[in-house]
Design a protein around this motif. Structure first.
Motif, short mmCIF file in Angstrom:
data_model
loop_
_atom_site.label_atom_id
_atom_site.label_comp_id
_atom_site.label_asym_id
_atom_site.label_seq_id
_atom_site.Cartn_x
_atom_site.Cartn_y
_atom_site.Cartn_z
N CYS A 1 0.84 -1.19 0.00
CA CYS A 1 0.00 0.00 0.00
C CYS A 1 0.88 1.25 0.00
O CYS A 1 1.79 1.38 0.82
CB CYS A 1 -0.91 -0.01 1.22
N LEU B 1 0.18 4.11 0.93
CA LEU B 1 -0.06 5.02 2.05
C LEU B 1 0.39 4.45 3.40
O LEU B 1 0.93 5.17 4.22
CB LEU B 1 -1.55 5.40 2.11
N CYS B 2 0.14 3.15 3.63
CA CYS B 2 0.47 2.61 4.96
C CYS B 2 1.49 1.49 4.92
O CYS B 2 1.88 0.97 5.96
CB CYS B 2 -0.80 2.13 5.66
N ASP B 3 1.90 1.10 3.71
CA ASP B 3 2.97 0.11 3.56
C ASP B 3 2.55 -1.33 3.86
O ASP B 3 3.38 -2.22 3.88
CB ASP B 3 4.18 0.51 4.42
N GLN B 4 1.26 -1.54 4.14
CA GLN B 4 0.78 -2.92 4.35
C GLN B 4 0.77 -3.66 3.01
O GLN B 4 0.56 -3.04 1.97
CB GLN B 4 -0.68 -2.89 4.86
N ILE C 1 -3.51 1.11 -3.14
CA ILE C 1 -3.65 1.25 -1.69
C ILE C 1 -4.52 0.12 -1.15
O ILE C 1 -5.31 -0.48 -1.87
CB ILE C 1 -4.23 2.64 -1.27
N ASN D 1 -8.16 -0.86 3.85
CA ASN D 1 -8.32 0.05 5.00
C ASN D 1 -8.15 1.50 4.59
O ASN D 1 -8.93 2.37 4.97
CB ASN D 1 -7.27 -0.25 6.08
N CYS D 2 -7.10 1.75 3.83
CA CYS D 2 -6.84 3.13 3.39
C CYS D 2 -7.94 3.59 2.43
O CYS D 2 -8.38 4.73 2.50
CB CYS D 2 -5.46 3.24 2.74
N SER E 1 -10.85 4.85 4.23
CA SER E 1 -10.68 6.09 5.02
C SER E 1 -11.10 7.32 4.21
O SER E 1 -11.29 8.39 4.78
CB SER E 1 -9.23 6.22 5.49
N ALA F 1 -8.27 11.98 6.46
CA ALA F 1 -7.44 11.07 5.64
C ALA F 1 -7.01 11.77 4.36
O ALA F 1 -5.87 11.61 3.89
CB ALA F 1 -8.23 9.80 5.31
N GLU G 1 -4.31 14.39 5.07
CA GLU G 1 -3.03 13.70 5.26
C GLU G 1 -2.44 13.31 3.89
O GLU G 1 -1.26 13.51 3.61
CB GLU G 1 -3.27 12.45 6.14
N TYR G 2 -3.30 12.76 3.03
CA TYR G 2 -2.86 12.39 1.68
C TYR G 2 -2.30 13.61 0.95
O TYR G 2 -1.22 13.56 0.37
CB TYR G 2 -4.03 11.78 0.90
#
Ligand SMILES: [Zn+2]
Ligand SMILES: [Zn+2]
Length: 227
Positions: free
Chosen positions: A4, A6-9, A31, A34-35, A38, A85, A88-89
């Motif tokens: 992802c 955005l969150c690296d998952q 992404i 979860n992202c 958001s 969210a 932040e993006y």
């Protein structure tokens, strides 16, 4: 395995049969779910006719009502709510300048733009911004989009100056753009869609619309990623 942006998952690979047999090109998600969740989509929601913000009861929000009372009617559509969210993006994409993040909304925004079949004019950024960030955040989202650089910024540090003013002062803000003379023929008798990142007060996009309208466009409307 994709990660992802955005969150690296790790993003679980989904082989959707409908997708495979739809003959559309398969777009791998950039992404995670979860992202994705958001962000709040405004597509197919009841929104203000003039600015595109989420609205429950009335057709036009109080800000746009105020604009109308002062003789400024405009029609803007937005794809997403400017929620935490999204803020932040935007700060990672624009202010830190992470160009990879254009991929998060590129397909969706470009599809909507292409479907409009209008003359596409992005809001420009200043020469200083290009020097520091290296790209225009709006055209960064364009994929197979034909667009025209028709507007040119007049003032520097426009964005900082805007956010420090109250509403009354913003309404009186002088025109921040001018039309590039050689590009004027692009606008004449055309339906124009101005594209920007965020509709905040509406001042920027409405200034641009006034100029383009005055230069002979048949109609002018707006599209922003968020409101
Ligand atoms: Zn994620
Ligand atoms: Zn509104």
């Amino acid at each position: 395995m994709n990660k992802c942006l955005l969150c690296d998952q790790t993003i679980a690979a989904v082989a959707d049969l409908n997708m495979i047999f739809s003959f559309r090109s398969i777009v791998m998600p950039v992404i995670c779910s979860n992202c994705t969740q958001s962000f709040v989509s405004l597509t197919n929601q009841k929104t203000c006719l003039d600015c595109g913000r989420l609205l429950k009861q009335v057709d036009v929000c109080s800000d746009c009502h105020y604009w109308r009372q002062h003789g400024h009617q405009f029609s803007n559509k937005a794809l997403y709510e400017y929620n935490p969210a999204m803020k932040e993006y935007m700060s990672r994409y624009k202010f830190i300048g992470d160009y990879r993040l254009r991929q998060v909304f590129r397909n969706e925004l470009s599809q909507v733009i292409r479907a409009s079949r209008k003359v596409i004019i992005p809001i420009p950024v200043s020469v200083d911004t290009i020097k520091h960030r290296g790209f225009n955040q709006v055209t960064g989202w364009f994929k197979k989009v034909n667009y025209y650089d028709v507007l040119m910024p007049i003032k520097k540090k426009k964005i900082i100056a805007q956010s420090e003013k109250n509403r009354q002062q913003r309404l009186q803000t002088p025109q921040p753009f001018q039309i590039i003379a050689s590009a004027q023929s692009v606008i004449l008798n055309q339906d124009v869609l101005i594209v920007d990142d965020v509709y905040t007060t509406g001042t920027t996009i409405r200034h641009a619309a006034n100029l383009i309208q005055a230069a002979g466009a048949r109609s002018v409307s707006g599209l922003t990623l968020c409101r």
